[in-house]
Scaffold this motif. Structure first.
Motif, PDB file in Angstrom:
ATOM      1  N   ALA A  57       0.833  -1.207   0.000  1.00  0.00           N
ATOM      2  CA  ALA A  57       0.000   0.000   0.000  1.00  0.00           C
ATOM      3  C   ALA A  57       0.869   1.259   0.000  1.00  0.00           C
ATOM      4  O   ALA A  57       0.638   2.185  -0.771  1.00  0.00           O
ATOM      5  CB  ALA A  57      -0.925  -0.028   1.214  1.00  0.00           C
ATOM      6  N   ALA A  58       1.905   1.280   0.854  1.00  0.00           N
ATOM      7  CA  ALA A  58       2.741   2.486   0.968  1.00  0.00           C
ATOM      8  C   ALA A  58       3.490   2.769  -0.333  1.00  0.00           C
ATOM      9  O   ALA A  58       3.639   3.913  -0.750  1.00  0.00           O
ATOM     10  CB  ALA A  58       3.732   2.328   2.120  1.00  0.00           C
ATOM     11  N   LYS A  59       3.974   1.712  -0.998  1.00  0.00           N
ATOM     12  CA  LYS A  59       4.767   1.887  -2.217  1.00  0.00           C
ATOM     13  C   LYS A  59       3.912   2.025  -3.480  1.00  0.00           C
ATOM     14  O   LYS A  59       4.398   2.434  -4.519  1.00  0.00           O
ATOM     15  CB  LYS A  59       5.681   0.661  -2.433  1.00  0.00           C
ATOM     16  CG  LYS A  59       6.924   0.621  -1.574  1.00  0.00           C
ATOM     17  CD  LYS A  59       7.763  -0.606  -1.919  1.00  0.00           C
ATOM     18  CE  LYS A  59       8.174  -0.686  -3.366  1.00  0.00           C
ATOM     19  NZ  LYS A  59       9.522  -0.280  -3.695  1.00  0.00           N
ATOM     20  N   GLY A  60       2.629   1.595  -3.374  1.00  0.00           N
ATOM     21  CA  GLY A  60       1.808   1.505  -4.584  1.00  0.00           C
ATOM     22  C   GLY A  60       2.327   0.400  -5.473  1.00  0.00           C
ATOM     23  O   GLY A  60       2.369   0.500  -6.688  1.00  0.00           O
ATOM     24  N   ARG A  61       2.767  -0.707  -4.829  1.00  0.00           N
ATOM     25  CA  ARG A  61       3.410  -1.816  -5.550  1.00  0.00           C
ATOM     26  C   ARG A  61       2.375  -2.838  -6.000  1.00  0.00           C
ATOM     27  O   ARG A  61       1.506  -3.230  -5.208  1.00  0.00           O
ATOM     28  CB  ARG A  61       4.420  -2.470  -4.610  1.00  0.00           C
ATOM     29  CG  ARG A  61       5.243  -3.619  -5.182  1.00  0.00           C
ATOM     30  CD  ARG A  61       6.199  -4.081  -4.088  1.00  0.00           C
ATOM     31  NE  ARG A  61       7.000  -5.243  -4.399  1.00  0.00           N
ATOM     32  CZ  ARG A  61       8.285  -5.204  -4.755  1.00  0.00           C
ATOM     33  NH1 ARG A  61       8.887  -4.041  -4.883  1.00  0.00           N
ATOM     34  NH2 ARG A  61       8.964  -6.300  -4.957  1.00  0.00           N
ATOM     35  N   PRO A  62       2.448  -3.305  -7.256  1.00  0.00           N
ATOM     36  CA  PRO A  62       1.502  -4.338  -7.707  1.00  0.00           C
ATOM     37  C   PRO A  62       1.619  -5.588  -6.833  1.00  0.00           C
ATOM     38  O   PRO A  62       2.735  -5.984  -6.459  1.00  0.00           O
ATOM     39  CB  PRO A  62       1.960  -4.649  -9.139  1.00  0.00           C
ATOM     40  CG  PRO A  62       2.813  -3.489  -9.548  1.00  0.00           C
ATOM     41  CD  PRO A  62       3.413  -2.938  -8.290  1.00  0.00           C
ATOM     42  N   SER A  63       0.489  -6.213  -6.510  1.00  0.00           N
ATOM     43  CA  SER A  63       0.497  -7.283  -5.508  1.00  0.00           C
ATOM     44  C   SER A  63       1.143  -8.571  -6.019  1.00  0.00           C
ATOM     45  O   SER A  63       1.435  -9.474  -5.237  1.00  0.00           O
ATOM     46  CB  SER A  63      -0.919  -7.570  -5.032  1.00  0.00           C
ATOM     47  OG  SER A  63      -1.689  -7.978  -6.148  1.00  0.00           O
ATOM     48  N   ASP A  64       1.396  -8.680  -7.333  1.00  0.00           N
ATOM     49  CA  ASP A  64       2.058  -9.896  -7.834  1.00  0.00           C
ATOM     50  C   ASP A  64       3.584  -9.731  -7.859  1.00  0.00           C
ATOM     51  O   ASP A  64       4.290 -10.584  -8.384  1.00  0.00           O
ATOM     52  CB  ASP A  64       1.558 -10.251  -9.239  1.00  0.00           C
ATOM     53  CG  ASP A  64       1.955  -9.223 -10.290  1.00  0.00           C
ATOM     54  OD1 ASP A  64       2.340  -8.102  -9.903  1.00  0.00           O
ATOM     55  OD2 ASP A  64       1.880  -9.537 -11.485  1.00  0.00           O
ATOM     56  N   ASN A  65       4.092  -8.621  -7.317  1.00  0.00           N
ATOM     57  CA  ASN A  65       5.544  -8.402  -7.297  1.00  0.00           C
ATOM     58  C   ASN A  65       6.078  -8.802  -5.919  1.00  0.00           C
ATOM     59  O   ASN A  65       5.938  -8.065  -4.951  1.00  0.00           O
ATOM     60  CB  ASN A  65       5.837  -6.928  -7.599  1.00  0.00           C
ATOM     61  CG  ASN A  65       7.322  -6.663  -7.767  1.00  0.00           C
ATOM     62  OD1 ASN A  65       8.144  -7.564  -7.626  1.00  0.00           O
ATOM     63  ND2 ASN A  65       7.666  -5.419  -8.060  1.00  0.00           N
ATOM     64  N   PRO A  66       6.684 -10.009  -5.815  1.00  0.00           N
ATOM     65  CA  PRO A  66       7.031 -10.563  -4.501  1.00  0.00           C
ATOM     66  C   PRO A  66       8.132  -9.792  -3.770  1.00  0.00           C
ATOM     67  O   PRO A  66       8.879  -9.045  -4.376  1.00  0.00           O
ATOM     68  CB  PRO A  66       7.519 -11.976  -4.835  1.00  0.00           C
ATOM     69  CG  PRO A  66       7.855 -11.964  -6.281  1.00  0.00           C
ATOM     70  CD  PRO A  66       7.058 -10.891  -6.925  1.00  0.00           C
ATOM     71  N   LEU A  67       8.194 -10.021  -2.452  1.00  0.00           N
ATOM     72  CA  LEU A  67       9.147  -9.305  -1.598  1.00  0.00           C
ATOM     73  C   LEU A  67      10.333 -10.198  -1.256  1.00  0.00           C
ATOM     74  O   LEU A  67      10.214 -11.422  -1.271  1.00  0.00           O
ATOM     75  CB  LEU A  67       8.445  -8.891  -0.301  1.00  0.00           C
ATOM     76  CG  LEU A  67       7.150  -8.093  -0.474  1.00  0.00           C
ATOM     77  CD1 LEU A  67       6.487  -7.868   0.888  1.00  0.00           C
ATOM     78  CD2 LEU A  67       7.419  -6.758  -1.165  1.00  0.00           C
ATOM     79  N   ILE A  68      11.456  -9.583  -0.933  1.00  0.00           N
ATOM     80  CA  ILE A  68      12.635 -10.342  -0.484  1.00  0.00           C
ATOM     81  C   ILE A  68      12.619 -10.375   1.047  1.00  0.00           C
ATOM     82  O   ILE A  68      12.412  -9.342   1.686  1.00  0.00           O
ATOM     83  CB  ILE A  68      13.936  -9.676  -1.000  1.00  0.00           C
ATOM     84  CG1 ILE A  68      13.985  -9.737  -2.533  1.00  0.00           C
ATOM     85  CG2 ILE A  68      15.167 -10.348  -0.383  1.00  0.00           C
ATOM     86  CD1 ILE A  68      15.136  -8.947  -3.160  1.00  0.00           C
TER      87      ILE A  68
END
Ligand code: AMP
Ligand code: MG
Length: 359
Positions: A57-68
């Motif tokens: 939410a904070a980054k406006g990141r697409p939800s299919d872009n996984p996190l490290i």
């Protein structure tokens, strides 16, 4: 939301209190931006789907872009992955802590909300005292993408994080400028041979030499013409981009200088504000535009360190169009050019050298 900013170095007295406050935020499901040796990360509890959702939410990141997931000890790895293949063991021994992210099959405790729905998980152990201590005190793996708005250049200083995320996150730990300035290398060890999904400071040559066997490159990284999907889902998005149009000019030195000079003068004649990304070696050849010196061709580390900062400076100066010299693609240069060309949305002018014309 009020964002607190705390400056911290290794010498900071009473740092115990700061780490306690920061780790408490992570434990409570909040967001803390912190320095690593690559770029600043935006951290949350990586095992809590709700906490990870706040990063998106904070980054406006697409939800299919996984996190490290970032860990401080190898013992944390065993809990979040199913198996550790032999190739990964060698990489960990040599390059952790360091700028190398490894993709494993995920254990059940890692939520799909962290992995973008994938059965695999990306893990890294950063080589940075502040990052390591924050992870240790939080007692959980910290999910942390770069601490910028999605699509913007990654942050290499705390002020870059504030530009993008002030008011959207709980805390920024300001530990000064980062060392490397480009995101980690990502290598997938769930395939044979292992495959590099994103180039970085740890190069294909270094990994091949370590393993004594082939390490492949995700072909989609360099094949912009086809509709092949990159294996790292995040690599398909426009990234690292300044607000201005950015064009990379590659070729022999005298032609690059001449072409950038001509294009810059043309744009200025049209009333446009022009930025030029120049190396120390070529800078004296330019006579128009706002010139930013990125570093020296003698030391590609200097170029990596300054790239994102310069892109942000041009934004602040409200430049309309940026011309950048191209750089060597050897070794670490491959990662530099990967980010630069992506930031340019693949807009590259390739100038042939004389011998190529004669062929
Ligand atoms: P960043 O947002 O800069 O932290 O970049 C994280 C990168 O890691 C993105 O390009 C993701 O797509 C990639 N990544 C994270 N987890 C995985 C995974 N399980 N498989 C493949 N790529 C991944
Ligand atoms: Mg990023």
């Amino acid at each position: 939301m009020k964002t607190k900013v705390i400056s911290i170095t290794e010498e900071t007295e009473d740092s115990d209190k700061i780490y306690q406050e920061a780790s408490e935020i992570i434990k409570q499901g909040g967001l803390v931006a912190f320095p690593t040796e690559t770029v600043y990360g935006l951290g949350a509890n990586g095992l809590e789907e709700k906490a990870a959702a706040k990063i998106y939410a904070a980054k406006g990141r697409p939800s299919d872009n996984p996190l490290i997931l970032h860990i401080a000890e190898v013992s944390q790895l065993n809990k979040i992955v199913k198996t550790i293949p032999e190739a990964a063991k060698k990489m960990i021994e040599t390059y952790w802590p360091g700028p190398l992210t490894i993709i494993f099959e995920k254990a059940d405790c890692v939520p799909y909300g962290t992995t973008g729905g994938l059965e695999t998980v990306a893990v890294r152990m950063p080589d940075h005292k502040i990052a390591r201590r924050l992870i240790q005190e939080s007692g959980v793996p910290i999910a942390a993408p770069s601490a910028n708005l999605s699509g913007r250049p990654s942050p290499t200083k705390a002020s870059h994080v504030a530009e993008d995320l002030y008011g959207k996150i709980d805390l920024i730990l300001d530990g000064g400028s980062v060392g490397i300035g480009l995101e980690s290398t990502i290598v997938d060890v769930t395939t044979v041979p292992p495959m590099i999904l994103r180039p970085g400071y740890i190069t294909q040559e270094m990994l091949t030499e370590l393993l004594g066997e082939e390490v492949a490159f995700d072909p989609a990284l360099y094949d912009h013409s086809s509709d092949k999907r990159p294996k790292a889902p995040g690599m398909k998005y426009r990234h690292y981009a300044p607000k201005a149009e950015l064009i990379v000019v590659e070729g022999p030195s005298y032609k690059v200088i001449e072409t950038i000079g001509t294009l810059a003068a043309e744009q200025e004649a049209k009333g446009k504000k022009v930025g030029i990304i120049a190396t120390e070696e070529y800078q004296s050849g330019y006579h128009s535009g706002l010139i930013e010196i990125i570093g020296t061709r003698e030391k590609e580390e200097t170029i990596a360190q300054n790239l994102y900062h310069i892109l942000r400076e041009f934004d602040k100066n409200q430049v309309d169009v940026i011309y950048s010299e191209g750089f060597s693609k050897e070794n670490f240069g491959q990662a530099i050019m990967n980010r630069l060309v992506k930031a340019a949305g693949n807009k590259v002018i390739k100038l042939p050298d004389k011998t190529e014309i004669e062929k």
